[in-house]
Structure formats: C-alpha cells, structure tokens
Motif scaffolding. Structure first.
Motif, PDB file in Angstrom:
ATOM      1  N   LEU A 194      42.304  44.531  42.773  1.00 20.36           N
ATOM      2  CA  LEU A 194      41.907  43.407  43.402  1.00 20.36           C
ATOM      3  C   LEU A 194      42.187  42.121  42.968  1.00 20.36           C
ATOM      4  O   LEU A 194      42.518  41.893  41.593  1.00 20.36           O
ATOM      5  N   ILE A 195      42.971  41.194  43.724  1.00 20.25           N
ATOM      6  CA  ILE A 195      43.654  40.058  43.484  1.00 20.25           C
ATOM      7  C   ILE A 195      42.825  39.025  43.976  1.00 20.25           C
ATOM      8  O   ILE A 195      42.706  38.768  45.261  1.00 20.25           O
ATOM      9  N   PHE A 196      42.301  38.152  43.178  1.00 21.10           N
ATOM     10  CA  PHE A 196      41.676  36.911  43.615  1.00 21.10           C
ATOM     11  C   PHE A 196      42.531  35.919  44.070  1.00 21.10           C
ATOM     12  O   PHE A 196      43.819  35.644  43.787  1.00 21.10           O
ATOM     13  N   PRO A 197      42.064  34.895  44.950  1.00 26.95           N
ATOM     14  CA  PRO A 197      42.682  33.644  45.563  1.00 26.95           C
ATOM     15  C   PRO A 197      43.098  32.935  44.434  1.00 26.95           C
ATOM     16  O   PRO A 197      44.402  32.206  44.432  1.00 26.95           O
ATOM     17  N   ASN A 198      42.560  32.647  43.170  1.00 24.08           N
ATOM     18  CA  ASN A 198      43.122  31.995  42.119  1.00 24.08           C
ATOM     19  C   ASN A 198      44.295  32.532  41.414  1.00 24.08           C
ATOM     20  O   ASN A 198      44.858  32.268  40.423  1.00 24.08           O
ATOM     21  N   GLY A 199      44.704  33.882  41.805  1.00 21.67           N
ATOM     22  CA  GLY A 199      45.686  34.520  40.973  1.00 21.67           C
ATOM     23  C   GLY A 199      45.250  35.414  40.001  1.00 21.67           C
ATOM     24  O   GLY A 199      46.260  36.146  39.712  1.00 21.67           O
ATOM     25  N   SER A 200      44.253  35.515  39.591  1.00 24.30           N
ATOM     26  CA  SER A 200      43.765  36.730  38.582  1.00 24.30           C
ATOM     27  C   SER A 200      43.703  37.886  39.178  1.00 24.30           C
ATOM     28  O   SER A 200      43.406  37.967  40.747  1.00 24.30           O
ATOM     29  N   THR A 201      43.905  39.119  38.590  1.00 21.44           N
ATOM     30  CA  THR A 201      43.772  40.421  39.031  1.00 21.44           C
ATOM     31  C   THR A 201      42.917  41.273  38.266  1.00 21.44           C
ATOM     32  O   THR A 201      42.598  40.997  37.096  1.00 21.44           O
ATOM     33  N   LEU A 202      42.182  42.114  38.842  1.00 19.65           N
ATOM     34  CA  LEU A 202      41.212  43.092  38.360  1.00 19.65           C
ATOM     35  C   LEU A 202      41.541  44.406  38.970  1.00 19.65           C
ATOM     36  O   LEU A 202      41.624  44.813  40.124  1.00 19.65           O
ATOM     37  N   GLN A 203      42.058  45.424  37.964  1.00 17.80           N
ATOM     38  CA  GLN A 203      42.340  46.791  38.318  1.00 17.80           C
ATOM     39  C   GLN A 203      40.812  47.793  38.533  1.00 17.80           C
ATOM     40  O   GLN A 203      40.113  47.622  37.336  1.00 17.80           O
ATOM     41  N   ILE A 204      40.575  48.146  39.348  1.00 18.32           N
ATOM     42  CA  ILE A 204      39.191  48.763  39.749  1.00 18.32           C
ATOM     43  C   ILE A 204      39.517  50.327  39.813  1.00 18.32           C
ATOM     44  O   ILE A 204      38.540  50.805  40.258  1.00 18.32           O
ATOM     45  N   GLY A 205      40.740  50.679  39.087  1.00 19.53           N
ATOM     46  CA  GLY A 205      40.650  52.126  38.929  1.00 19.53           C
ATOM     47  C   GLY A 205      41.039  53.178  40.072  1.00 19.53           C
ATOM     48  O   GLY A 205      42.229  53.408  40.469  1.00 19.53           O
TER      49      GLY A 205
END
Length: 313
Positions: A194-205
């Motif tokens: 999951l890639i946020f508009p501000n550039g941060s990323t979250l791996q959701i498995g």
C-alpha cells in the motif's frame, strides 16, 4: 365376605402366573420374528443369534414381573431394529462430521482461554475491515503477473470512524494466480503493498481481494474457448474420415497390396496419429479470465494494522 380357602387362592395365583408366562412367550416369539425380518431386509448380513440367546435366557426365568417381561420384548425389537439400520448408510450427507466441525471449539465447557486485548493505538484498522479500491491495470489469467489499483474511498479507524488512516487515491500493488481449472470463473488475487500519496509505503503481507459483494476472488469476463474446443473436435473427426477414405478397400479375394497401397496406408496412419495428438491438446485448454481496468473490489483486512498517526499529506 368369607375368605377363600388357601388351596383355591394358590391355584388361582398359579393359573395367573401360567397365563402371564404364555403371554410373555408369545411376545418374545413375535419379537424374534420381527428381528429376523428386519435382518433379512438389511443390505448387510445381521447376526441375530445373540439376540435370540438373550431371549431364550429370559424365558428361563418364569417369575419375572409383567412390566419387566414387556421391557424385555421391546428391548429385543429395538436391538433388532438397531442391528438392521446400522448396516445402512443413514448419514449420506455427512451431517455428523459437519456438526463435529461446527462444535469442535465448544466441546469443553468453561471459560474462554482468550481474554480481551485492548487496542495498542487509537489509530488501528481492525481485521474484518474493508478497503474499497478500483483496478488500474487489467488482468489476464493466461499468465501470472502483477497488478495495481487505487483506493477509491477514505478509510478511517475502526474504533471511532473519525481518524483518517488511508486516504482516497492511495495505490495498491498485488499479484494474481494463473492456475485456472476447468469450469473456474474466478481468479485469486492478493495485495502486498500500500503506497500512500505522501510517498510512505506499508507492506500488508498478502491480503485477499473480494468483489463488491464480498465473494472471494474477482469475476468479470470468462472465455471458455468453445470455438477452439469444438473446432478441434470437428477437425479430428474430419481427419479420421479422410484417413478411412484413403485406406485401400479390402477385398474378399486373396491378393497382395501393391507398393502404392502400402505407402498410402503408412502415410495415412502416421499423419492421422500426429494430427490427432496435436489437435487433442487444444481440447484441454484452460479458460481465460479477464478483469478489465475500472473493476471495483474490496480488500479484506485479515490482520490488525497499527498506524503511527492519522494520515497527513
């Protein structure tokens, strides 16, 4: 009234006991006949010798009370019915195994082993939540590949529903499975990033994707390749007919094949085998599932997600 003489009273009691024994014997004979009839109707062989042995032993005791004799006859018939019915598959739908599966977690009475766990942060998205999204790229199940999508609605925390955690427009990255069996209409999709508009990323498995109604997998267009399948079948039939027509006609007269007849027969047989093997492979082609861009779906959250803070651009 005068009391009956003791001799007459004993004689009358003896007659009543004899009549009771006769009635009991008749009941036991009827139960034995019913047990044998039930065993004969059973699809499996049922041994009623044990039942008859118990019945003969019960007849030796002629001084049983009337209610005990009646229970003996009814128990004999119930045992016979049980012996006959147990030989049949009375649970054809497997309801017993279904009940065991449903009740396997509540067999032991008592307290739950798990306790209530407080949330670690006010910015949590609990399991069972959904993330609405829309496909950006298309999907074709002929080959495995990667796909991307975009979150279509803002997603807020599960506790209050006021704190923005995932904004609309966030990008999703995932993959799909290309192993499609015959008759399958859905393709399995999982999302990994999951890639946020501000550039941060979250791996959701590897959270699974569901359609808008909550069914697992995606379903849009299904191509079963019917024209290719039936066309190949027709081509196999045509080739087989041509081979039969090209073979030399048999004759009742004894004669030897000429060189041209032998060459024509060998060519027809070899060509027929190669053609049938090649065309028969097209009969086993798997269906193709296509998901077009713009397809709306949901991501089912299967693990609690803790965010450090509400989303800020």
């Amino acid at each position: 009234s005068q009391l009956e003489p003791e001799a007459e009273w004993k004689a009358r009691l003896k007659r009543e006991q004899d009549e009771q024994v006769i009635r009991e014997t008749q009941r036991q004979r009827m139960a034995s006949l019913q047990a044998r009839a039930t065993a004969l109707d059973s699809p499996l062989k049922v041994d009623v010798s044990e039942i008859q042995k118990n019945a003969s032993e019960s007849r030796t005791d002629t001084r049983q009370p009337l209610n005990a004799a009646t229970n003996s006859a009814s128990d004999l018939y119930a045992a016979a019915m049980k012996s006959g019915l147990l030989g049949q598959n009375v649970d054809q739908n497997g309801q017993t195994s279904k009940e065991d599966f449903f009740n396997q977690d509540i067999k032991d009475l008592g307290y739950l082993p798990n306790q209530v766990v407080p949330q670690l942060s006010p910015y949590e998205l609990k399991r069972g939540s959904v993330i609405p999204a829309t496909m950006i790229t298309g999907l074709n199940s002929d080959l495995p590949g990667r796909i991307s999508a975009q979150v279509s609605q803002n997603v807020y925390d599960s506790a209050t529903g006021y704190r923005l955690l995932i904004p609309q427009g966030a990008k999703l990255f995932g993959r799909y499975d290309s192993k499609v069996s015959f008759g399958q209409e859905r393709v399995l999709v999982v999302w990994t990033d999951l890639i946020f508009p501000n550039g941060s990323t979250l791996q959701i498995g590897g959270m699974s994707g569901t359609d808008a109604e909550g069914y697992g997998g995606f379903k849009d267009k299904v191509d079963r390749h019917l024209w290719r399948t039936f066309g190949s079948a027709a081509l196999v039939a045509i080739i087989g007919t041509g081979i039969d027509m090209s073979m030399p006609e048999s004759s009742t007269l004894a004669r030897q094949d000429t060189a041209s007849d032998a060459a024509r027969r060998n060519f027809a047989e070899s060509f027929g085998r190669v053609a049938e093997q090649t065309i028969s492979k097209t009969l086993n082609v798997q269906p193709t599932i296509r998901i077009r861009p713009g397809y709306k779906f949901n991501i089912l959250v299967d693990q609690d997600i803790v965010f450090p803070q509400p989303y800020r651009n």
